[in-house]
Write an enzyme that holds these catalytic residues in place. Sequence first.
Site, PDB file in Angstrom:
ATOM      1  N   GLY A  10     -49.659 -27.433  12.191  1.00 35.04           N
ATOM      2  CA  GLY A  10     -50.413 -26.216  12.136  1.00 35.04           C
ATOM      3  C   GLY A  10     -51.325 -26.479  11.025  1.00 35.04           C
ATOM      4  O   GLY A  10     -50.987 -26.607   9.799  1.00 35.04           O
ATOM      5  N   GLY A 108     -46.651 -30.167   7.323  1.00 30.87           N
ATOM      6  CA  GLY A 108     -45.194 -29.419   7.041  1.00 30.87           C
ATOM      7  C   GLY A 108     -43.914 -30.182   7.343  1.00 30.87           C
ATOM      8  O   GLY A 108     -44.106 -31.561   7.116  1.00 30.87           O
ATOM      9  N   GLY A 110     -42.334 -31.084  10.033  1.00 30.45           N
ATOM     10  CA  GLY A 110     -42.260 -31.909  11.156  1.00 30.45           C
ATOM     11  C   GLY A 110     -42.955 -33.243  10.829  1.00 30.45           C
ATOM     12  O   GLY A 110     -42.516 -34.417  10.926  1.00 30.45           O
ATOM     13  N   ASP A 133     -46.076 -21.703   5.317  1.00 31.00           N
ATOM     14  CA  ASP A 133     -44.657 -21.067   5.200  1.00 31.00           C
ATOM     15  C   ASP A 133     -44.073 -21.327   4.076  1.00 31.00           C
ATOM     16  O   ASP A 133     -42.992 -20.692   3.851  1.00 31.00           O
ATOM     17  CB  ASP A 133     -43.984 -21.822   6.546  1.00 31.00           C
ATOM     18  CG  ASP A 133     -44.027 -21.389   7.715  1.00 31.00           C
ATOM     19  OD1 ASP A 133     -45.325 -20.614   8.034  1.00 31.00           O
ATOM     20  OD2 ASP A 133     -43.985 -22.549   9.009  1.00 31.00           O
ATOM     21  N   MET A 175     -46.468 -14.434   9.439  1.00 29.76           N
ATOM     22  CA  MET A 175     -45.842 -15.511   9.797  1.00 29.76           C
ATOM     23  C   MET A 175     -44.889 -16.175   8.938  1.00 29.76           C
ATOM     24  O   MET A 175     -44.385 -15.658   7.879  1.00 29.76           O
ATOM     25  CB  MET A 175     -47.084 -16.516   9.796  1.00 29.76           C
ATOM     26  CG  MET A 175     -47.628 -16.497  11.438  1.00 29.76           C
ATOM     27  SD  MET A 175     -48.718 -17.991  11.765  1.00 29.76           S
ATOM     28  CE  MET A 175     -49.173 -17.879  13.213  1.00 29.76           C
ATOM     29  N   GLU A 227     -41.691 -13.151  10.885  1.00 25.44           N
ATOM     30  CA  GLU A 227     -41.723 -13.336  12.600  1.00 25.44           C
ATOM     31  C   GLU A 227     -40.548 -13.998  12.879  1.00 25.44           C
ATOM     32  O   GLU A 227     -40.147 -13.960  13.969  1.00 25.44           O
ATOM     33  CB  GLU A 227     -42.954 -14.338  12.928  1.00 25.44           C
ATOM     34  CG  GLU A 227     -42.553 -15.605  12.270  1.00 25.44           C
ATOM     35  CD  GLU A 227     -43.663 -16.736  12.717  1.00 25.44           C
ATOM     36  OE1 GLU A 227     -44.507 -16.497  13.729  1.00 25.44           O
ATOM     37  OE2 GLU A 227     -43.698 -17.682  12.158  1.00 25.44           O
ATOM     38  N   ARG A 254     -46.076   2.336  14.360  1.00 22.50           N
ATOM     39  CA  ARG A 254     -47.046   1.527  14.872  1.00 22.50           C
ATOM     40  C   ARG A 254     -46.715   0.060  14.460  1.00 22.50           C
ATOM     41  O   ARG A 254     -46.224  -0.261  13.349  1.00 22.50           O
ATOM     42  CB  ARG A 254     -48.638   2.049  14.670  1.00 22.50           C
ATOM     43  CG  ARG A 254     -48.780   3.146  15.317  1.00 22.50           C
ATOM     44  CD  ARG A 254     -49.076   3.134  16.589  1.00 22.50           C
ATOM     45  NE  ARG A 254     -49.787   4.381  17.240  1.00 22.50           N
ATOM     46  CZ  ARG A 254     -49.036   5.413  17.758  1.00 22.50           C
ATOM     47  NH1 ARG A 254     -47.744   5.098  17.890  1.00 22.50           N
ATOM     48  NH2 ARG A 254     -49.586   6.399  18.117  1.00 22.50           N
TER      49      ARG A 254
HETATM   50  O1  F6P Z   1     -45.969 -23.696  10.398  1.00 24.23           O
HETATM   51  C1  F6P Z   1     -47.072 -22.711  10.503  1.00 24.23           C
HETATM   52  C2  F6P Z   1     -47.132 -21.566  11.467  1.00 24.23           C
HETATM   53  O2  F6P Z   1     -48.287 -20.882  11.358  1.00 24.23           O
HETATM   54  C3  F6P Z   1     -45.744 -20.958  11.324  1.00 24.23           C
HETATM   55  O3  F6P Z   1     -45.830 -19.580  10.701  1.00 24.23           O
HETATM   56  C4  F6P Z   1     -45.787 -20.433  12.722  1.00 24.23           C
HETATM   57  O4  F6P Z   1     -44.451 -20.087  13.427  1.00 24.23           O
HETATM   58  C5  F6P Z   1     -46.284 -21.627  13.534  1.00 24.23           C
HETATM   59  O5  F6P Z   1     -46.929 -22.370  12.710  1.00 24.23           O
HETATM   60  C6  F6P Z   1     -47.302 -21.373  14.789  1.00 24.23           C
HETATM   61  O6  F6P Z   1     -47.405 -22.719  15.557  1.00 24.23           O
HETATM   62  P1  F6P Z   1     -48.624 -23.021  16.691  1.00 24.23           P
HETATM   63  O7  F6P Z   1     -49.886 -23.142  15.732  1.00 24.23           O
HETATM   64  O8  F6P Z   1     -48.067 -24.323  17.124  1.00 24.23           O
HETATM   65  O9  F6P Z   1     -48.821 -21.694  17.410  1.00 24.23           O
END
Ligand code: F6P
Length: 335
Positions: A10, A108, A110, A133, A175, A227, A254
């Site tokens: 990401g 990150g 991965g 993250d 996130m 999340e 909300r």
């Molecule tokens: O690792 C960064 C991140 O934005 C996380 O916070 C989130 O869970 C994930 O990537 C979202 O992944 P994707 O871009 O594959 O939707």
Amino acid sequence: MKIGILTSGGDCPGINATIRGVCKTAINHYGMEVYGIHSGFRGLLDNDIVPLDESSLTGLLNLGGTILGTSREKPFKRKAGAVSENKPAIMLQTIRERGLDCIVCIGGNGTQKTAAKLAEAGVNVVSIPKTIDNDVWGTDVSFGFDSAVTIATDAIDRLHSTASAHQRVMVIEVMGHKAGWIALHSGMAGGDIILLPEIPFDIHRIGDAIINRLKKGKPYSIVVVAEGIPTIGGKKAAQYIAEEIEYETGFETRETVLGYIQRGGSPTAYDRNLATRMGGHATELIAQGMFGRMVALKGNTIESVPLSEVAGKLKLVTEDHDLIVQGRRMGICFG
Ligand code: F6P
């Protein structure tokens, strides 16, 4: 020396500043040649590689996204027990054919895992931790995190006025994947109740916290939710918590899901400088022949750690973190 650079996983604010840090140091200071590998590890599979020079490196410091593109390609991932399409061999062939002496991998968790496997396969690799993250093990901070926290805090600040006007509970989901770092830092910067994947919560305690706030003359509350908290029935974190709070307390509630806004746009000054320092250090490691390492921030010093130690681990929030200890002392509810 010829170095290849890729960005994988990401995106986040500060990647381009890092590319600039690596490449300008390599070209200007060490006289190296630099090649951009497109779309993460996929670029090594597709031989999608272009030379980078000074002209491709201007205007990058404040630019969001990544000029190299990214993907979540995991070339070492096994399918049904076999390594699919022999992707590792294809990558090694590309690296050999292109004459790349080292690959810089910006990403990150991965990416760190893939970078470690590439190093095990005999490639000279240097990696740099990148994620909003902040969950990469081995570094105190990853660039992108400060920008995401700043964006989330701004959003929380904006929720205060509307929450106050309507006397509502506002739940905001941020996130962080399995980690609660963004929720912890933005929540402590502007929220009243903070829910993290690392700390089990009890909806009755959250309800009590909201009612206690009312008794103290605070008729609205801001609940910051990571999340990654557990929910029931596959619901998103904010929806689940908002429904439960409304049921528990009767307060009009909300929800807001901040989503990809946290990954977009310009990096903060902190992230630009962290990215620049980390990029420069990566090139220094290459010049010294120190491969198989990930650049890391320890305290205020840029160092490096062996990739083999990083791969497969997650850096999670622990309950003894000073922000949690201090938050609890001040009456912040962590569920
Ligand atoms: O690792 C960064 C991140 O934005 C996380 O916070 C989130 O869970 C994930 O990537 C979202 O992944 P994707 O871009 O594959 O939707």
